[in-house]
Design a protein around this motif. Sequence first.
Motif, PDB file in Angstrom:
ATOM      1  N   THR A 179       1.282  11.294  42.216  1.00  0.00           N
ATOM      2  CA  THR A 179       2.325  12.223  42.648  1.00  0.00           C
ATOM      3  C   THR A 179       3.618  11.439  42.860  1.00  0.00           C
ATOM      4  O   THR A 179       3.632  10.206  42.896  1.00  0.00           O
ATOM      5  N   TYR A 180       4.697  12.182  43.011  1.00  0.00           N
ATOM      6  CA  TYR A 180       6.061  11.628  42.934  1.00  0.00           C
ATOM      7  C   TYR A 180       6.742  11.793  44.291  1.00  0.00           C
ATOM      8  O   TYR A 180       6.762  12.898  44.836  1.00  0.00           O
ATOM      9  N   LEU A 181       7.228  10.681  44.828  1.00  0.00           N
ATOM     10  CA  LEU A 181       7.909  10.693  46.123  1.00  0.00           C
ATOM     11  C   LEU A 181       9.409  10.566  45.921  1.00  0.00           C
ATOM     12  O   LEU A 181       9.876   9.646  45.236  1.00  0.00           O
ATOM     13  N   MET A 182      10.148  11.492  46.510  1.00  0.00           N
ATOM     14  CA  MET A 182      11.608  11.493  46.437  1.00  0.00           C
ATOM     15  C   MET A 182      12.147  11.179  47.839  1.00  0.00           C
ATOM     16  O   MET A 182      11.823  11.874  48.791  1.00  0.00           O
ATOM     17  N   ALA A 187      -7.080  11.452  47.782  1.00  0.00           N
ATOM     18  CA  ALA A 187      -6.177  11.059  46.694  1.00  0.00           C
ATOM     19  C   ALA A 187      -5.688  12.308  45.960  1.00  0.00           C
ATOM     20  O   ALA A 187      -5.950  12.500  44.775  1.00  0.00           O
ATOM     21  N   VAL A 188      -5.001  13.166  46.709  1.00  0.00           N
ATOM     22  CA  VAL A 188      -4.561  14.457  46.172  1.00  0.00           C
ATOM     23  C   VAL A 188      -3.150  14.758  46.662  1.00  0.00           C
ATOM     24  O   VAL A 188      -2.703  14.216  47.680  1.00  0.00           O
ATOM     25  N   PHE A 189      -2.463  15.644  45.941  1.00  0.00           N
ATOM     26  CA  PHE A 189      -1.159  16.124  46.385  1.00  0.00           C
ATOM     27  C   PHE A 189      -1.290  16.778  47.765  1.00  0.00           C
ATOM     28  O   PHE A 189      -2.235  17.526  48.021  1.00  0.00           O
ATOM     29  N   GLY A 190      -0.352  16.484  48.669  1.00  0.00           N
ATOM     30  CA  GLY A 190      -0.417  17.059  50.011  1.00  0.00           C
ATOM     31  C   GLY A 190      -1.520  16.454  50.859  1.00  0.00           C
ATOM     32  O   GLY A 190      -2.004  17.064  51.806  1.00  0.00           O
TER      33      GLY A 190
END
Length: 678
Positions: A267-270, A400-403
């Motif tokens: 996943t992508y961290l901004m 190891a999942v989104f959220g």
Amino acid sequence: MNRKDIINDPDHGNKAEAFEAFDDIPTNPNLNRTIGDVINRRYGRRDMLKGVLGVAATTALFGTSAMVAPKRAAASADASRYKFDELTWGNDTEHHIADGYNADVLLRWGDPITADAPEFDVMNQTAEAQLKQFGYNNDYVGFTALNDEGTRGLLCVNHEYTNEEVMFPGLGRQDRAGFEGMTEELVNIEMAAHGGSVVEIAQGEDGKWSLVRDSQYNRRITPLNTEMTIDGPAAGHARMQTNADPEGMTVIGTVNNCAGGMTPWGTYLMAEENFHGYFWTDKVDAEGKPDVTGMEEAMAKRNGRYGVPGMWYAWGKYHDRWNIDKEPNEPNRWGWIVEVDPRNPDAAPIKHTALGRFRHEGAETTVSKDGHLVVYSGDDNRFDYQYKYVSGGTINDDTAVFGSSLFSDGTLYVARFDEDGTVEWMPLVHGEGPLTAENGFNDQGDVMIDTRMAADLLGATPMDRPEDAQPGPNGTAYLMLTNNTRRQPDQVNAANPRPESSFGHIIEIKEDGEDHAATKGTWSILVKCGDPTIEEVGAQWNPETSESGWFGSPDNCAIDADGRLWISTDQGSSWGKTGKSDGLYGLETAGDLRGHSKLFFRCPVGGELCGPYFHDSGETLFLAVQHPGTDGTKDFRGFERDSTFEDPATRWPDFDPAMPPRPSVVVVTKEGGGKIAI
Ligand code: FEO
Ligand code: CA
Ligand code: CA
């Protein structure tokens, strides 16, 4: 607020630094001048001339004795782990890469990224079109593969901010006090040009990468229309509630997304950096400064610590949520780390408040020895701090999942760098030490919303603008301290040893037990940046570093597939504090060549270099050229000018007289294939 007020504002960031550069060529030559700047200016004139005339012509003018002879011991330099012929420094309208490499433009501001997106029409921009086109000022670049070979994948790109003067015709540089010409439609285009892009790209048989325009994954994330949720200790907090969101659980969008990170699960961290600059007030005093008379004292103090309202943009004139008179809690909903699921375009991004609220430069992740998620993040402000987050749980199939709960249950630490070379990571936990109701922290939500003030109380070490922080192999981390021209001689500390530092430095941390979750470690200064031939600069490089190899103002960094460190620079002005353009450098971290730097890529004039991001194969490098052709109040030829849409310092990358410069992602590959710099 006039420009002078802005440059005297202790709060700052890229945009503010651009203003600083704008005003640093003043009628009053002593305005904000520092020792470093004087040195730069003196040295810079010769460099600017050389940049235009070329090395041969300069040699003819000055004779060889005027050249700075690189101290080079061939045998030693040959031992460099960065196997490429070093690029010669300069500053001109194009980008340059070391011989034997391709540097191809992949995505430009305005490129249509969805199947139904209109072609870019720079003279007839609309917010609706921009929502389907690549955004402005690309900064962080990440990649997550969609196939085993890694030849298909999702590129995740931040769009940090906008430069109206080169985006829109007929505007010129906008005056913060007036924002002449910034209509609601232009503001909405700006909002649509901020945020991020997720796009599928694929590598062809010829090794070249291209956009898969009809991919189901392609989307824009913007502060105009992307709904997000909030989790962690500040979710639902009373201070997160607004008229539009009485529950304090959702927010529209993200801004000033500078660097970022990819999680181990793709996943992508901004990171939300200079969020304060977007807030507005109608209440200004006779000098045009925000007037806090009547504001509750505690709120005025908190806003002051975060620089709210910055009034860098006109958004608050047209959107109530950017106006603190109307929505006093809205600033609390920005300054967080945002997670995006690039594989699910329908998933609302999440603001993770357990990672604290500050001007997050980035959010690079790693995994501790026993499986905890660790995230390093700097607070890019003069005299602010370096942070690290460690998850409570460990990484497994469920987490190891989104959220993931790993982002809502964990501990945020702030760094204290001691004189004896140790670094202590101090936890920001409600009820521990001074973080109590007596000091204004009623719960962990308060500690996270007011992270800076909590860190102040713990005695964290004030740094020279912590930019990107990159965890490396064996429990190492590399911290980019970009510069701090306001540090006085009596404010230096061991980890920030130079007053009025124009060029910054890089710190290497070695966590105890080679474990990134450790709460103690040791630190050392890897390099002190700037020209090593000018004694007053106080630079520290490996003596084998050439005239092209040293740099100023480290900003972003990456570790490649072979564990080597790469640094990109942002000097904050087109003429460049060093006289050199910004670029990418390979920097040795160990052995006899520790502190040896080599120039690999350089930007067109006015551009800072972002990314960099290495594909897992080590054979592709993604770079982002941000704000090319801007900040051109003093151009590289030494002439004063205002870069505008009509007359920019460069029209890179199109060089079309009808097109302004366009921030773009560049893909670097080796001619004929193979690993980069091997
Ligand atoms: Fe957006 Fe700190 O650079
Ligand atoms: Ca940056
Ligand atoms: Ca920057």
